[in-house]
Design an enzyme around this catalytic site. Structure first.
Site, PDB file in Angstrom:
ATOM      1  CB  ALA A  66      -0.875  -0.012   1.244  1.00 30.41           C
ATOM      2  N   GLY A 112       0.416  -4.968   0.898  1.00 28.60           N
ATOM      3  CA  GLY A 112      -0.763  -5.017   0.026  1.00 28.60           C
ATOM      4  C   GLY A 112      -0.499  -5.728  -1.294  1.00 28.60           C
ATOM      5  CD  GLU A 115      -2.486  -7.376   3.089  1.00 23.73           C
ATOM      6  OE1 GLU A 115      -2.110  -6.234   2.725  1.00 23.73           O
ATOM      7  OE2 GLU A 115      -3.088  -7.581   4.152  1.00 23.73           O
ATOM      8  CD  GLU A 135       1.592  -5.394   5.814  1.00 24.79           C
ATOM      9  OE1 GLU A 135       2.380  -6.342   6.049  1.00 24.79           O
ATOM     10  OE2 GLU A 135       0.865  -5.366   4.814  1.00 24.79           O
TER      11      GLU A 135
HETATM   12  N1  COA Z   1       4.582   3.088  -0.644  1.00 22.12           N
HETATM   13  C1  COA Z   1       4.967   4.224  -1.224  1.00 22.12           C
HETATM   14  N2  COA Z   1       6.089   4.347  -1.955  1.00 22.12           N
HETATM   15  C2  COA Z   1       6.837   3.249  -2.118  1.00 22.12           C
HETATM   16  C3  COA Z   1       6.501   2.015  -1.546  1.00 22.12           C
HETATM   17  C4  COA Z   1       5.310   1.960  -0.779  1.00 22.12           C
HETATM   18  N3  COA Z   1       4.887   0.817  -0.213  1.00 22.12           N
HETATM   19  N4  COA Z   1       7.449   1.113  -1.867  1.00 22.12           N
HETATM   20  C5  COA Z   1       8.348   1.759  -2.627  1.00 22.12           C
HETATM   21  N5  COA Z   1       7.986   3.051  -2.778  1.00 22.12           N
HETATM   22  C6  COA Z   1       8.688   4.110  -3.531  1.00 22.12           C
HETATM   23  C7  COA Z   1       9.887   4.630  -2.767  1.00 22.12           C
HETATM   24  O1  COA Z   1       9.490   5.615  -1.822  1.00 22.12           O
HETATM   25  C8  COA Z   1      10.706   5.206  -3.903  1.00 22.12           C
HETATM   26  O2  COA Z   1      10.137   6.447  -4.285  1.00 22.12           O
HETATM   27  P1  COA Z   1      11.094   7.727  -4.556  1.00 22.12           P
HETATM   28  O3  COA Z   1      12.018   7.294  -5.663  1.00 22.12           O
HETATM   29  O4  COA Z   1      10.141   8.809  -4.959  1.00 22.12           O
HETATM   30  O5  COA Z   1      11.821   7.991  -3.281  1.00 22.12           O
HETATM   31  C9  COA Z   1      10.456   4.234  -5.040  1.00 22.12           C
HETATM   32  O6  COA Z   1       9.239   3.568  -4.713  1.00 22.12           O
HETATM   33  C10 COA Z   1      11.546   3.187  -5.207  1.00 22.12           C
HETATM   34  O7  COA Z   1      11.709   2.528  -3.958  1.00 22.12           O
HETATM   35  P2  COA Z   1      13.135   2.347  -3.221  1.00 22.12           P
HETATM   36  O8  COA Z   1      12.866   2.149  -1.772  1.00 22.12           O
HETATM   37  O9  COA Z   1      14.034   3.461  -3.610  1.00 22.12           O
HETATM   38  O10 COA Z   1      13.632   1.009  -3.912  1.00 22.12           O
HETATM   39  P3  COA Z   1      14.667  -0.031  -3.287  1.00 22.12           P
HETATM   40  O11 COA Z   1      15.039  -0.944  -4.398  1.00 22.12           O
HETATM   41  O12 COA Z   1      15.772   0.660  -2.569  1.00 22.12           O
HETATM   42  O13 COA Z   1      13.843  -0.867  -2.187  1.00 22.12           O
HETATM   43  C11 COA Z   1      11.922  -2.045  -1.333  1.00 22.12           C
HETATM   44  C12 COA Z   1      12.779  -1.691  -2.570  1.00 22.12           C
HETATM   45  C13 COA Z   1      10.683  -2.794  -1.837  1.00 22.12           C
HETATM   46  C14 COA Z   1      12.716  -2.959  -0.402  1.00 22.12           C
HETATM   47  C15 COA Z   1      11.513  -0.756  -0.603  1.00 22.12           C
HETATM   48  O14 COA Z   1      10.962   0.162  -1.555  1.00 22.12           O
HETATM   49  C16 COA Z   1      10.503  -0.951   0.487  1.00 22.12           C
HETATM   50  O15 COA Z   1      10.830  -1.441   1.547  1.00 22.12           O
HETATM   51  N6  COA Z   1       9.229  -0.535   0.244  1.00 22.12           N
HETATM   52  C17 COA Z   1       8.198  -0.567   1.239  1.00 22.12           C
HETATM   53  C18 COA Z   1       7.691  -1.996   1.424  1.00 22.12           C
HETATM   54  C19 COA Z   1       6.614  -2.033   2.500  1.00 22.12           C
HETATM   55  O16 COA Z   1       6.857  -1.814   3.671  1.00 22.12           O
HETATM   56  N7  COA Z   1       5.394  -2.338   2.073  1.00 22.12           N
HETATM   57  C20 COA Z   1       4.282  -2.502   2.956  1.00 22.12           C
HETATM   58  C21 COA Z   1       3.487  -1.269   3.043  1.00 22.12           C
HETATM   59  S1  COA Z   1       2.138  -1.458   4.200  1.00 22.12           S
END
Ligand code: COA
Length: 260
Positions: A66, A112, A115, A135
């Site tokens: 999400a 999400g 999910e 989460e």
């Molecule tokens: N919500 C909003 N934005 C998200 C996102 C999320 N769940 N997951 C990734 N993004 C965005 C990042 O903020 C980034 O945006 P920006 O370039 O404007 O800063 C872009 O997507 C790329 O993500 P980034 O974190 O730079 O990539 P990465 O390869 O370093 O890491 C992940 C990849 C998936 C490990 C990392 O993005 C992450 O942990 N995301 C969140 C996962 C999460 O907790 N999901 C559950 C949400 S309830």
């Protein structure tokens, strides 16, 4: 229909819905959830669509969760509404569609994203896929059905460990847990899913819809799945598909189901 965050295309009776926010790793914001609802609903009503494949654009992510930026300052009521609205519009909606839905998990499927993949009727992952429910590392719990569907799919102990550790599992582990049915190379993922869809689409879509209802009944509180199976089985006898399927078999020809 045109969308801002997704693509939807139908070819050879298979509708592919692609989440298209690769710069945000296809994170599900409110608009994307609404658009996905609309696209799934349209595909389900389209007589030309026999199977739906849901995937993410790019080589990195199916859906990274999400959209955290949208709910970071929510209060208790807003949090409740976020989960309830999402479950109703997308996650429960997809699970209960009568058109089969295959999730082609092409990279990160987190929160999400996992999910959504779990709401599909089954999943195929590419070798680079990583799945998790992170989460609790954000101070919240899965709210789009993850605490319910993950234990249904992989068992309580494994689900508890994944949720409590917030850690990701790789595609091979997901396969060994039964979370995904198959693992392919990334460039083979869509052709492979389309091949499975090809094996589904010539069968009776009415019977498949009835089978989905009966299987799902096993997971609904207060519902006797065996009773639902009897009802759905009986309903099939009143369909044109049943007449066509049985007469084709007896005439030793291939069935051509009208889908009614
Ligand atoms: N919500 C909003 N934005 C998200 C996102 C999320 N769940 N997951 C990734 N993004 C965005 C990042 O903020 C980034 O945006 P920006 O370039 O404007 O800063 C872009 O997507 C790329 O993500 P980034 O974190 O730079 O990539 P990465 O390869 O370093 O890491 C992940 C990849 C998936 C490990 C990392 O993005 C992450 O942990 N995301 C969140 C996962 C999460 O907790 N999901 C559950 C949400 S309830």
């Amino acid at each position: 229909m045109s969308y801002n965050n997704i693509l939807s295309a139908t070819e050879d009776h298979i509708t592919t819905i692609t989440i298209n926010r690769p710069s945000k790793l296809n994170a599900l914001n409110r608009e994307t959830i609404q658009e996905l609802h609309d696209a799934f609903e349209a595909a389900d009503h389209d007589k030309n669509t026999k199977v739906i494949i849901i995937t993410g654009n790019g080589e990195k992510a199916f859906v990274a969760g999400a959209d955290i930026s949208e709910f970071a300052d929510f209060n208790v009521d807003e949090g409740g509404m976020l989960a309830a609205r999402g479950q109703q519009l997308l996650f429960d909606f997809v699970e209960n569609l009568s058109t089969p839905v295959i999730a082609a998990v092409n990279g990160f499927a987190l929160g999400g994203g996992l999910e959504l993949a779990m709401s599909a009727h089954f999943r195929v992952a590419s070798e680079n896929a990583k799945m998790g429910l992170p989460e609790v590392s954000l101070g919240v719990i899965p709210g789009y059905g993850g605490t319910q569907r993950l234990p249904q799919l992989i068992g309580k102990g494994r689900a508890m460990e994944m949720i409590m550790t917030a850690r990701m599992i790789d595609a091979g582990t997901a396969w060994s847990y039964g979370l995904v049915n198959h693992v392919t190379a990334l460039d083979e993922l869509m052709p492979f899913c389309k091949q499975i869809a090809g094996n589904i689409k010539n069968n009776s879509s009415v019977a498949i819809g009835a089978a989905i209802k009966a299987v799902n009944a096993n997971y609904k509180d207060g519902v006797n799945g065996f009773e639902i199976e009897i009802q759905q089985f009986a309903n099939c006898f009143g369909t044109s598909d049943f007449k066509e399927g049985t007469s084709a078999f007896l005439a030793k020809r291939k069935a051509d189901f009208p889908g009614e």
